[in-house]
Design a protein around this motif. Structure first.
Motif: not given
Length: 128
Positions: A1-11
């Motif tokens: 899982m990429s950092q971008d995917s984690l940031e999108v879900m966190s947002a």
């Protein structure tokens, strides 16, 4: 899982705007389901945590950081001490003139000279 995917879900969980196609791509990443469940679990636990540090902790931090709410009477006491010290300093400065007076070391200079002639301006003996 990429950092971008984690940031999108966190947002998304922080109620920030997220584009639907970006969210769909983030949810297709491997491990996205587990990460989303972890985010939701963390957010729920933080919302349920109503604990606060003890008053002892706050006092210790106040002493450490030097942030103390001082009562008004302490402030007034300090102001009174400053006033007393200022008055004492003024009194000490004026002590010299109080004990000596304003007397100079020499007599004052004459502003005019008066000449007396004996027998004309005064007479010796009994008053007339």
């Amino acid at each position: 899982m990429s950092q971008d995917s984690l940031e999108v879900m966190s947002a998304l969980l922080d109620c920030e705007p997220v584009a639907p196609d970006v969210l769909a791509a983030a949810l297709l990443a491997p491990g996205a389901r587990e990460a989303l469940v972890d985010f939701v679990t963390l957010k729920a636990r933080l919302a349920d945590d109503h604990s606060r540090p003890s008053p002892v902790f706050y006092r210790a931090m106040d002493r450490t950081l030097g942030w103390r709410a001082r009562p008004v009477w302490q402030l007034l006491r300090r102001v009174a001490a400053v006033v007393v010290l200022a008055l004492a300093a003024v009194g000490a400065i004026s002590l010299e003139t109080r004990f000596r007076g304003n007397a100079a070391d020499e007599p004052p200079r004459a502003t005019r000279v008066i000449h007396f002639t004996p027998g004309v301006d005064w007479h010796e003996g009994a008053p007339r």
